[in-house]
Design an enzyme around this catalytic site. Structure first.
Site, PDB file in Angstrom:
ATOM      1  N   GLY A 141       0.783  -1.234   0.000  1.00 14.99           N
ATOM      2  CA  GLY A 141       0.000   0.000   0.000  1.00 14.99           C
ATOM      3  C   GLY A 141       0.813   1.281   0.000  1.00 14.99           C
ATOM      4  O   GLY A 141       0.330   2.323   0.431  1.00 14.99           O
ATOM      5  N   ASN A 170       1.608   2.996  -2.623  1.00 11.15           N
ATOM      6  CA  ASN A 170       0.918   3.934  -3.532  1.00 11.15           C
ATOM      7  C   ASN A 170      -0.330   4.506  -2.878  1.00 11.15           C
ATOM      8  O   ASN A 170      -0.617   5.702  -3.017  1.00 11.15           O
ATOM      9  CB  ASN A 170       0.557   3.244  -4.849  1.00 11.15           C
ATOM     10  CG  ASN A 170       1.717   3.210  -5.817  1.00 11.15           C
ATOM     11  OD1 ASN A 170       2.084   4.241  -6.374  1.00 11.15           O
ATOM     12  ND2 ASN A 170       2.322   2.047  -5.989  1.00 11.15           N
ATOM     13  N   ILE A 221     -11.450  -6.347 -11.810  1.00 10.86           N
ATOM     14  CA  ILE A 221     -12.641  -5.598 -11.404  1.00 10.86           C
ATOM     15  C   ILE A 221     -13.817  -6.067 -12.275  1.00 10.86           C
ATOM     16  O   ILE A 221     -13.674  -6.144 -13.501  1.00 10.86           O
ATOM     17  CB  ILE A 221     -12.427  -4.069 -11.606  1.00 10.86           C
ATOM     18  CG1 ILE A 221     -11.183  -3.598 -10.849  1.00 10.86           C
ATOM     19  CG2 ILE A 221     -13.650  -3.267 -11.206  1.00 10.86           C
ATOM     20  CD1 ILE A 221     -11.262  -3.715  -9.353  1.00 10.86           C
ATOM     21  N   HIS A 239       0.865   0.929 -13.279  1.00  7.99           N
ATOM     22  CA  HIS A 239       1.626  -0.261 -13.669  1.00  7.99           C
ATOM     23  C   HIS A 239       3.115   0.084 -13.619  1.00  7.99           C
ATOM     24  O   HIS A 239       3.514   1.148 -14.088  1.00  7.99           O
ATOM     25  CB  HIS A 239       1.215  -0.688 -15.084  1.00  7.99           C
ATOM     26  CG  HIS A 239       1.844  -1.968 -15.504  1.00  7.99           C
ATOM     27  ND1 HIS A 239       1.389  -3.198 -15.056  1.00  7.99           N
ATOM     28  CD2 HIS A 239       2.923  -2.235 -16.281  1.00  7.99           C
ATOM     29  CE1 HIS A 239       2.155  -4.155 -15.563  1.00  7.99           C
ATOM     30  NE2 HIS A 239       3.094  -3.590 -16.308  1.00  7.99           N
ATOM     31  N   ASP A 282      -4.233  -4.030 -18.313  1.00  9.27           N
ATOM     32  CA  ASP A 282      -3.181  -3.078 -18.715  1.00  9.27           C
ATOM     33  C   ASP A 282      -3.321  -2.531 -20.137  1.00  9.27           C
ATOM     34  O   ASP A 282      -2.330  -2.128 -20.741  1.00  9.27           O
ATOM     35  CB  ASP A 282      -1.778  -3.730 -18.588  1.00  9.27           C
ATOM     36  CG  ASP A 282      -1.514  -4.237 -17.183  1.00  9.27           C
ATOM     37  OD1 ASP A 282      -2.022  -3.641 -16.224  1.00  9.27           O
ATOM     38  OD2 ASP A 282      -0.794  -5.247 -17.049  1.00  9.27           O
TER      39      ASP A 282
HETATM   40  C1  GRF Z   1       3.257  -1.178  -7.532  1.00 12.27           C
HETATM   41  O1  GRF Z   1       4.501  -1.415  -8.136  1.00 12.27           O
HETATM   42  C2  GRF Z   1       2.198  -1.003  -8.588  1.00 12.27           C
HETATM   43  O2  GRF Z   1       2.683  -0.413  -9.759  1.00 12.27           O
HETATM   44  C3  GRF Z   1       1.804  -2.410  -8.877  1.00 12.27           C
HETATM   45  O3  GRF Z   1       1.833  -3.059  -7.632  1.00 12.27           O
HETATM   46  C4  GRF Z   1       2.763  -2.397  -6.778  1.00 12.27           C
HETATM   47  C5  GRF Z   1       2.035  -2.043  -5.517  1.00 12.27           C
HETATM   48  O4  GRF Z   1       2.887  -1.520  -4.533  1.00 12.27           O
HETATM   49  N1  GRF Z   1       0.551  -2.458  -9.589  1.00 12.27           N
HETATM   50  P1  GRF Z   1       2.284  -0.853  -3.235  1.00 12.27           P
HETATM   51  O5  GRF Z   1       1.340  -1.883  -2.601  1.00 12.27           O
HETATM   52  O6  GRF Z   1       1.560   0.378  -3.646  1.00 12.27           O
HETATM   53  O7  GRF Z   1       3.442  -0.565  -2.347  1.00 12.27           O
END
Ligand code: GRF
Length: 206
Positions: free
Chosen positions: A11, A13, A92, A108, A149
Site C-alpha cells: 500500500g 501507492n 474488477i 503499472h 493493462d
Molecule cells: C506497484 O509497483 C504497482 O505499480 C503495482 O503493484 C505495486 C504495488 O505496490 N501495480 P504498493 O502496494 O503500492 O506498495
C-alpha cells in the site's frame, strides 16, 4: 473527488495518494480502501489514517454476481465517484468498470504497452525488463478497461535501467516515480484536465 483505492499489498501507492490528499496537492477525499487480502499492509495504513476499509475476497463468493453487488453497494454507500487501483491483484467486475468508465485508473510499474498484460505483475515485470535488455523502464497510469493493462495511457515517466540492476533495485527506482505520478494523475482528473476521446487522452494545459 471521492476516491476509493483498491490494493492487495503493502500500500505504498495508497499512502502517496492519502498523503497528497492530506497536503492539499490532490483535492480529494479517500473515502474507502478496498482489499481482497485480509493481511495486506494497506489495511494498517488505512486504519492509521482513519479511512474505512472493505475486505472482500471474490473467491469466497459462490456466485460472482454476489461479489459484484456487495462491492457496488459499498461504493454507492461511500458515494465513490473515482476509483484508483494501486497494486490490486483481482480483476474488477465488468459491470463496475463500465459504471466508472473514464473514472477508474491503475498504475503499472513499466512503460506500457511494453511489459503488461496477464501474469505481468510485481517482481515479474522488472525481471522481464531486465531480461529484455531494455535501457529504460518506468511507471504508467492508465484508464482501466475490461482487459489487463490495455486502457488508454494518462501519464508515464521513465527511469534508467542500470547494468547492475536486480529486479528489486529496479522496482525501488520505479516505485519512487509511481509515488510521484499517481497523485499527480489523479489531480489532473480532479482539475478536469484529462480529455478522453475514445482511446486518445489529452492533458489540457492550465
Ligand atoms: C506497484 O509497483 C504497482 O505499480 C503495482 O503493484 C505495486 C504495488 O505496490 N501495480 P504498493 O502496494 O503500492 O506498495
Amino acid at each position: 473527488m471521492r476516491l476509493a483505492v483498491f490494493a492487495s499489498g503493502e500500500g505504498s501507492n495508497f499512502q502517496s495518494i492519502v498523503d497528497a490528499a492530506k497536503s492539499g496537492a490532490l483535492k480529494a477525499q479517500v473515502v474507502l480502501c478496498v482489499s481482497n487480502n485480509p493481511s495486506a499492509g494497506v489495511l494498517d495504513r488505512a486504519t492509521k489514517s482513519e479511512i474505512p476499509v472493505l475486505v472482500l475476497n471474490p473467491s469466497e463468493f459462490s456466485d460472482p454476481d454476489g461479489y459484484t453487488s456487495s462491492l457496488r453497494a459499498k461504493l454507492i454507500e461511500f458515494e465513490t465517484d473515482f476509483i484508483a487501483l494501486a497494486g490490486y491483484m483481482k480483476m474488477i467486475p465488468a459491470e463496475i468498470v463500465n459504471e466508472y468508465s473514464d473514472h477508474i485508473v491503475n498504475i503499472h510499474p513499466a512503460l506500457l504497452p511494453a511489459f503488461g498484460g496477464p501474469g505481468m505483475y510485481g517482481r515479474r515485470v522488472h525481471q522481464a525488463v531486465l531480461e529484455s535488455g531494455a535501457d529504460q523502464s518506468g511507471a504508467t497510469v492508465h484508464l482501466v478497461d475490461e482487459e489487463y493493462d490495455t486502457g488508454p495511457i494518462v501519464l508515464q515517466e521513465s527511469v534508467p535501467v542500470r547494468p547492475e540492476d536486480t529486479p528489486d533495485s529496479l522496482a525501488a527506482r520505479v516505485l519512487k516515480v509511481e509515488h510521484r505520478i499517481y497523485p499527480r494523475a489523479l489531480a489532473l482528473f480532479e482539475e478536469n484536465r484529462v480529455k478522453i476521446d475514445g482511446r486518445t487522452v489529452t492533458i489540457l494545459e492550465t
